[in-house]
Design an enzyme around this catalytic site. Structure first.
Site, PDB file in Angstrom:
ATOM      1  N   ARG A   1     -11.367 -11.015   4.482  1.00 59.74           N
ATOM      2  CA  ARG A   1     -10.097 -10.978   3.753  1.00 59.74           C
ATOM      3  C   ARG A   1      -8.915 -11.218   4.698  1.00 59.74           C
ATOM      4  O   ARG A   1      -8.876 -10.721   5.816  1.00 59.74           O
ATOM      5  CB  ARG A   1      -9.957  -9.595   3.099  1.00 59.74           C
TER       6      ARG A   1
ATOM      7  N   ARG B   1      -5.937  -7.238   7.928  1.00 60.27           N
ATOM      8  CA  ARG B   1      -5.509  -5.848   7.946  1.00 60.27           C
ATOM      9  C   ARG B   1      -6.261  -5.101   9.040  1.00 60.27           C
ATOM     10  O   ARG B   1      -7.441  -5.310   9.230  1.00 60.27           O
ATOM     11  CB  ARG B   1      -5.799  -5.197   6.587  1.00 60.27           C
TER      12      ARG B   1
ATOM     13  N   ARG C   1     -14.299   3.502   5.518  1.00 60.40           N
ATOM     14  CA  ARG C   1     -13.548   3.549   4.254  1.00 60.40           C
ATOM     15  C   ARG C   1     -14.502   3.639   3.070  1.00 60.40           C
ATOM     16  O   ARG C   1     -14.233   4.332   2.098  1.00 60.40           O
ATOM     17  CB  ARG C   1     -12.660   2.311   4.117  1.00 60.40           C
TER      18      ARG C   1
ATOM     19  N   LYS D   1      -9.460  -4.827  -6.531  1.00 62.00           N
ATOM     20  CA  LYS D   1      -8.454  -4.116  -7.338  1.00 62.00           C
ATOM     21  C   LYS D   1      -7.085  -4.796  -7.241  1.00 62.00           C
ATOM     22  O   LYS D   1      -6.442  -5.024  -8.251  1.00 62.00           O
ATOM     23  CB  LYS D   1      -8.316  -2.655  -6.890  1.00 62.00           C
TER      24      LYS D   1
ATOM     25  N   ARG E   1      -7.117   8.517  -5.878  1.00 63.78           N
ATOM     26  CA  ARG E   1      -8.316   8.398  -5.068  1.00 63.78           C
ATOM     27  C   ARG E   1      -9.030   9.737  -4.924  1.00 63.78           C
ATOM     28  O   ARG E   1     -10.144   9.790  -4.417  1.00 63.78           O
ATOM     29  CB  ARG E   1      -7.925   7.913  -3.679  1.00 63.78           C
TER      30      ARG E   1
HETATM   31  P1  AMP Z   1      -5.857   0.175   0.024  1.00 65.27           P
HETATM   32  O1  AMP Z   1      -4.964  -0.998   0.238  1.00 65.27           O
HETATM   33  O2  AMP Z   1      -5.790   0.692  -1.385  1.00 65.27           O
HETATM   34  O3  AMP Z   1      -7.269  -0.082   0.471  1.00 65.27           O
HETATM   35  O4  AMP Z   1      -5.294   1.369   0.940  1.00 65.27           O
HETATM   36  C1  AMP Z   1      -5.237   1.246   2.350  1.00 65.27           C
HETATM   37  C2  AMP Z   1      -5.159   2.625   2.989  1.00 65.27           C
HETATM   38  O5  AMP Z   1      -3.961   3.291   2.539  1.00 65.27           O
HETATM   39  C3  AMP Z   1      -6.294   3.567   2.637  1.00 65.27           C
HETATM   40  O6  AMP Z   1      -7.424   3.388   3.469  1.00 65.27           O
HETATM   41  C4  AMP Z   1      -5.616   4.928   2.858  1.00 65.27           C
HETATM   42  O7  AMP Z   1      -5.509   5.227   4.233  1.00 65.27           O
HETATM   43  C5  AMP Z   1      -4.214   4.682   2.332  1.00 65.27           C
HETATM   44  N1  AMP Z   1      -4.114   4.961   0.879  1.00 65.27           N
HETATM   45  C6  AMP Z   1      -3.826   4.081  -0.129  1.00 65.27           C
HETATM   46  N2  AMP Z   1      -3.836   4.681  -1.334  1.00 65.27           N
HETATM   47  C7  AMP Z   1      -4.133   5.982  -1.089  1.00 65.27           C
HETATM   48  C8  AMP Z   1      -4.314   7.126  -1.925  1.00 65.27           C
HETATM   49  N3  AMP Z   1      -4.186   7.052  -3.261  1.00 65.27           N
HETATM   50  N4  AMP Z   1      -4.614   8.309  -1.319  1.00 65.27           N
HETATM   51  C9  AMP Z   1      -4.731   8.419   0.011  1.00 65.27           C
HETATM   52  N5  AMP Z   1      -4.615   7.380   0.852  1.00 65.27           N
HETATM   53  C10 AMP Z   1      -4.302   6.169   0.320  1.00 65.27           C
END
Ligand code: AMP
Length: 220
Positions: free
Chosen positions: A127, A160, A171, A13, A88
């Site tokens: 990654r 990360r 996740r 994404k 989400r």
């Molecule tokens: P991502 O980089 O999109 O994979 O997000 C990393 C982490 O940030 C996720 O595992 C969540 O803990 C938090 N996070 C990011 N976007 C959201 C969202 N829309 N709702 C809730 N938690 C989020």
């Protein structure tokens, strides 16, 4: 164009949203990037969010919705945006619609990126991201020119915290549980496009491009 990119962690994404941003000139809003910046800057939101992120859990809806609501008020997003990592949950999707509706606008298109689980784990475990500019690399599929350094800004590449295998599995499980109602919600609105995100970054980009071009031509 007001776009949402859905898909499990590791579907690409972030990478694809950046490409759409460059090709179409619409700014990306990544809630994950925003939260990581807050964590790095040690703000109160950052330390609150970190307790969820470290476990691979979702940050509570109210906090995330507030972040996005504030972003969308900024003038640079008035002509369009691409949301990546949000919504989400169903509550987030509904809140997003309400925020846009209040301004007389709406999401135009939702792209749902699809990849199978084993490929996702391989992608996420390899990654690496630039700690300075957020550019994404992969040890195998998209290695940097100089080991450990970002091609774009020379920053240090890091893994990360939540890209460790046990957190990745968690996740993906959370995603599976939360995403289904969001996909169903958008499906009912008739604006959802499924896009296969398996294979090379360039091929996925071309698939997305085709969907966006046909939307622009008015083919719904
Ligand atoms: P991502 O980089 O999109 O994979 O997000 C990393 C982490 O940030 C996720 O595992 C969540 O803990 C938090 N996070 C990011 N976007 C959201 C969202 N829309 N709702 C809730 N938690 C989020």
């Amino acid at each position: 164009m007001r776009l949402v990119l859905l898909g499990p962690p590791g579907a690409g994404k972030g990478t694809q949203a950046r490409m759409v941003q460059e090709a179409y000139g619409i700014p990306q809003i990544s809630t994950g990037d925003i939260l990581r910046e807050e964590v790095a800057e040690k703000t109160s939101l950052g330390s609150y969010a970190a307790t969820f992120m470290e476990r691979g859990a979702l940050v509570p809806d109210e906090a995330i919705i507030e972040i996005v609501r504030r972003r969308l008020k900024q003038p640079e997003y008035a002509q369009g945006f691409i949301l990546d990592g949000f919504p989400r949950t169903l509550a987030q999707a509904e809140a997003l619609d309400r925020v846009l509706e209040a301004e007389g606008s709406a999401i135009d298109l939702i792209l749902n990126l699809q990849v199978d689980e084993e490929e996702l784990v391989a992608r996420l475990a390899g990654r690496r991201i630039c700690e300075r500019c957020g550019e994404v690399f992969h040890l195998r599929f998209h290695p940097p020119r100089v080991e450990g350094r970002c091609d774009r800004c020379g920053g240090r590449l890091i893994q990360r915290e939540d890209d460790r295998e046990e957190v990745i599995r968690r996740r993906l499980k959370v995603y599976g549980e939360e995403a289904a109602p969001v996909v169903a919600y958008y499906g009912r609105k008739g604006k959802l496009k499924e896009v296969s995100a398996t294979g090379e970054i360039e091929s996925v980009k071309e698939r997305i491009d085709r969907v966006l071009k046909s939307w622009s031509r008015g083919e719904r």
